[in-house]
Design a protein around this motif. Structure first.
Motif, PDB file in Angstrom:
ATOM      1  N   ALA A   5       0.883  -1.165   0.084  1.00 32.37           N
ATOM      2  CA  ALA A   5       0.095  -0.047   0.107  1.00 32.37           C
ATOM      3  C   ALA A   5       1.052   1.305   0.139  1.00 32.37           C
ATOM      4  O   ALA A   5       0.498   2.128  -0.576  1.00 32.37           O
ATOM      5  N   ALA A   6       2.007   1.288   0.848  1.00 30.12           N
ATOM      6  CA  ALA A   6       2.611   2.406   0.907  1.00 30.12           C
ATOM      7  C   ALA A   6       3.358   2.620  -0.519  1.00 30.12           C
ATOM      8  O   ALA A   6       3.610   3.741  -0.735  1.00 30.12           O
ATOM      9  N   TRP A   7       4.105   1.531  -1.099  1.00 34.20           N
ATOM     10  CA  TRP A   7       4.894   1.866  -2.242  1.00 34.20           C
ATOM     11  C   TRP A   7       3.714   2.378  -3.467  1.00 34.20           C
ATOM     12  O   TRP A   7       4.279   3.219  -4.194  1.00 34.20           O
ATOM     13  N   THR A   8       2.424   2.258  -3.394  1.00 34.57           N
ATOM     14  CA  THR A   8       1.670   2.875  -4.127  1.00 34.57           C
ATOM     15  C   THR A   8       1.643   4.099  -4.108  1.00 34.57           C
ATOM     16  O   THR A   8       1.502   4.948  -5.415  1.00 34.57           O
ATOM     17  N   PHE A   9       1.393   4.823  -2.971  1.00 36.82           N
ATOM     18  CA  PHE A   9       1.590   6.250  -2.819  1.00 36.82           C
ATOM     19  C   PHE A   9       2.859   6.804  -3.149  1.00 36.82           C
ATOM     20  O   PHE A   9       3.123   7.814  -3.820  1.00 36.82           O
ATOM     21  N   ILE A  10       3.764   6.143  -2.617  1.00 34.61           N
ATOM     22  CA  ILE A  10       5.304   6.804  -2.861  1.00 34.61           C
ATOM     23  C   ILE A  10       5.764   6.964  -4.372  1.00 34.61           C
ATOM     24  O   ILE A  10       6.086   7.885  -4.700  1.00 34.61           O
ATOM     25  N   LEU A  11       5.388   5.811  -5.072  1.00 31.41           N
ATOM     26  CA  LEU A  11       5.872   5.861  -6.355  1.00 31.41           C
ATOM     27  C   LEU A  11       5.023   6.584  -7.397  1.00 31.41           C
ATOM     28  O   LEU A  11       5.655   7.083  -8.561  1.00 31.41           O
ATOM     29  N   ILE A  12       3.910   6.602  -7.248  1.00 25.28           N
ATOM     30  CA  ILE A  12       2.997   7.671  -8.075  1.00 25.28           C
ATOM     31  C   ILE A  12       2.772   9.172  -7.550  1.00 25.28           C
ATOM     32  O   ILE A  12       2.185  10.039  -8.298  1.00 25.28           O
ATOM     33  N   LEU A  13       3.412   9.465  -6.573  1.00 24.69           N
ATOM     34  CA  LEU A  13       3.424  10.844  -6.035  1.00 24.69           C
ATOM     35  C   LEU A  13       4.121  11.807  -7.147  1.00 24.69           C
ATOM     36  O   LEU A  13       3.323  12.640  -7.386  1.00 24.69           O
ATOM     37  N   GLY A  14       5.116  11.700  -7.694  1.00 28.10           N
ATOM     38  CA  GLY A  14       5.886  12.337  -8.500  1.00 28.10           C
ATOM     39  C   GLY A  14       5.044  12.519  -9.917  1.00 28.10           C
ATOM     40  O   GLY A  14       5.066  13.565 -10.484  1.00 28.10           O
ATOM     41  N   PRO A  15       4.833  11.510 -10.646  1.00 31.70           N
ATOM     42  CA  PRO A  15       3.996  11.474 -11.736  1.00 31.70           C
ATOM     43  C   PRO A  15       2.746  12.257 -11.575  1.00 31.70           C
ATOM     44  O   PRO A  15       2.385  12.866 -12.700  1.00 31.70           O
ATOM     45  N   SER A  16       2.090  11.881 -10.361  1.00 34.65           N
ATOM     46  CA  SER A  16       0.728  12.591 -10.483  1.00 34.65           C
ATOM     47  C   SER A  16       1.057  14.218 -10.413  1.00 34.65           C
ATOM     48  O   SER A  16      -0.026  15.273 -10.823  1.00 34.65           O
ATOM     49  N   LEU A  17       1.921  14.833  -9.615  1.00 32.09           N
ATOM     50  CA  LEU A  17       2.320  15.999  -9.502  1.00 32.09           C
ATOM     51  C   LEU A  17       2.523  16.583 -10.889  1.00 32.09           C
ATOM     52  O   LEU A  17       2.179  17.643 -11.421  1.00 32.09           O
ATOM     53  N   ALA A  18       3.495  15.895 -11.717  1.00 30.69           N
ATOM     54  CA  ALA A  18       3.686  16.249 -13.210  1.00 30.69           C
ATOM     55  C   ALA A  18       2.358  16.606 -14.000  1.00 30.69           C
ATOM     56  O   ALA A  18       2.045  17.494 -14.671  1.00 30.69           O
ATOM     57  N   CYS A  19       1.522  15.790 -13.811  1.00 30.41           N
ATOM     58  CA  CYS A  19       0.257  15.658 -14.358  1.00 30.41           C
ATOM     59  C   CYS A  19      -0.540  16.868 -14.183  1.00 30.41           C
ATOM     60  O   CYS A  19      -1.138  17.691 -14.779  1.00 30.41           O
ATOM     61  N   ALA A  20      -0.657  17.170 -12.794  1.00 31.37           N
ATOM     62  CA  ALA A  20      -1.427  18.207 -12.164  1.00 31.37           C
ATOM     63  C   ALA A  20      -0.848  19.430 -12.423  1.00 31.37           C
ATOM     64  O   ALA A  20      -1.598  20.414 -12.425  1.00 31.37           O
ATOM     65  N   LEU A  21       0.413  19.711 -12.670  1.00 32.42           N
ATOM     66  CA  LEU A  21       0.935  21.123 -13.005  1.00 32.42           C
ATOM     67  C   LEU A  21       0.227  21.651 -14.262  1.00 32.42           C
ATOM     68  O   LEU A  21       0.383  22.779 -14.287  1.00 32.42           O
ATOM     69  N   PHE A  22      -0.068  20.655 -15.308  1.00 37.84           N
ATOM     70  CA  PHE A  22      -0.589  21.319 -16.527  1.00 37.84           C
ATOM     71  C   PHE A  22      -1.944  21.982 -16.053  1.00 37.84           C
ATOM     72  O   PHE A  22      -2.321  22.497 -17.118  1.00 37.84           O
ATOM     73  N   VAL A  23      -2.545  21.460 -15.363  1.00 38.54           N
ATOM     74  CA  VAL A  23      -3.997  21.995 -14.895  1.00 38.54           C
ATOM     75  C   VAL A  23      -4.031  22.767 -13.680  1.00 38.54           C
ATOM     76  O   VAL A  23      -5.211  22.719 -12.975  1.00 38.54           O
ATOM     77  N   TRP A  24      -3.000  23.036 -13.089  1.00 35.00           N
ATOM     78  CA  TRP A  24      -2.868  23.537 -11.462  1.00 35.00           C
ATOM     79  C   TRP A  24      -3.637  24.923 -11.598  1.00 35.00           C
ATOM     80  O   TRP A  24      -3.582  25.889 -12.319  1.00 35.00           O
ATOM     81  N   ARG A  25      -4.342  24.644 -10.370  1.00 33.14           N
ATOM     82  CA  ARG A  25      -4.856  26.178  -9.918  1.00 33.14           C
ATOM     83  C   ARG A  25      -4.939  25.968  -8.236  1.00 33.14           C
ATOM     84  O   ARG A  25      -5.016  24.702  -7.770  1.00 33.14           O
ATOM     85  N   LEU A  26      -4.879  27.071  -7.643  1.00 36.52           N
ATOM     86  CA  LEU A  26      -4.763  27.044  -6.191  1.00 36.52           C
ATOM     87  C   LEU A  26      -6.181  26.597  -5.751  1.00 36.52           C
ATOM     88  O   LEU A  26      -7.144  27.236  -5.905  1.00 36.52           O
TER      89      LEU A  26
END
Length: 294
Positions: A178-199
């Motif tokens: 379960a922990a590895w699931t969150f650790i390994l996809i945190l960075g890629p999810s941030l990269a995708c979020a930056l394209f649609v980011w709003r505060l």
């Protein structure tokens, strides 16, 4: 063993409730944020909720196991992005019914990738499950919206995760999975979020934190349930999640479902339960056959 079989279903029901509540909160948060950004905050806050467990258990997260978990995390990332987009943009019951086809794709993947043999009864269960998906989708009469397409992509990716996860069964601590699931996809999810980011607006922060908490609770209780009981013992309880999500769609979001959607969802879930039950039977038979006689 009897005690374990009782506690496994308990943890599975907790997982069903956690994931159902998470879907409701995703739909509310999606009114102000893109689903990709919600995925990032789900991973961020989910990992924060898991950090006390990780810190209390030195050696739980082993760096030499990162590559082993990477294949599952990659497909899990695609599945999470697809699921969150579908929850935000498609009817909840339709999304969940399609989500239930993941074990069917997993069984199909095990045949194509791992070379597993599938006998007649399992083939019939697969056919029934995919027939249920056709009832939900009804090609030509139900529009293939981006949300529905995202749900299908999510189901296929989750099916691959099931195949990849088989190499981890009995090797890694369920909490580490379960922990590895969150650790390994945190960075890629941030990269995708930056394209649609709003505060995020101030009113949404509570939802984002709660989504992370629900995701952490759901993952931990799900892996714990499967570590304590066979899948065939707990999967029938997934009707709890189906009922909660469908009721939320009707009562909170004014969604309307026809008999085809509900019947298709029941067929899909029923076929996945049968496949889990049949796989458990075959494993027990294999263990008996491997024991010395006499």
């Amino acid at each position: 063993m009897e005690r374990l079989n009782r506690s496994g279903p308990f943890w599975f029901i907790i997982s069903c409730c956690a994931f159902a509540s998470m879907w409701v909160m995703i739909r509310y948060a999606a009114r102000d944020l893109h689903s990709f950004e919600i995925v990032f905050f789900r991973n961020l806050f989910g990992l924060m909720f898991l950090m006390p467990m990780i810190l209390r258990n030195p050696g739980l997260i082993r760096r030499d196991r990162a590559r082993v978990h990477l294949a599952r995390a990659t497909s899990g990332f695609i599945a999470t992005m697809g699921t969150f987009y579908a929850v935000a943009n498609a009817p909840l019951a339709d999304t969940l019914a399609i989500n239930y086809t993941a074990p069917l794709f997993g069984t199909l993947g095990a045949v194509l990738v791992l070379g597993e043999r599938v006998r007649a009864r399992r083939l019939v269960a697969l056919a029934v499950g995919f027939a249920g998906m056709l009832l939900v989708l009804r090609p030509g009469s139900v529009p293939m919206t981006p949300g529905i397409i995202a749900a299908i992509i999510s189901a296929v990716s989750t099916g691959y995760s099931i195949v990849a996860m088989r190499s981890l069964v009995g090797v890694d601590d369920p909490r580490a999975v379960a922990a590895w699931t969150f650790i390994l996809i945190l960075g890629p999810s941030l990269a995708c979020a930056l394209f649609v980011w709003r505060l995020p607006p101030q009113s949404v922060w509570g939802l984002l934190i709660a989504i992370g908490a629900a995701a952490a609770v759901g993952q931990i209780t799900l892996t714990r349930a499967f570590s304590l009981s066979e899948a065939s013992a707990v999967l029938p309880l997934d009707f709890v999640r189906f009922g909660l999500v469908t009721a939320a769609g009707v009562l909170l979001f004014d969604e309307r479902y026809d008999a085809f959607t509900l019947a298709g969802g029941a067929l899909i879930l029923g076929s996945t339960i049968y496949l889990a039950f049949r796989e458990a039977q075959l494993k027990r038979q294999a263990r008996r056959d491997s024991q010395p006689r006499g």
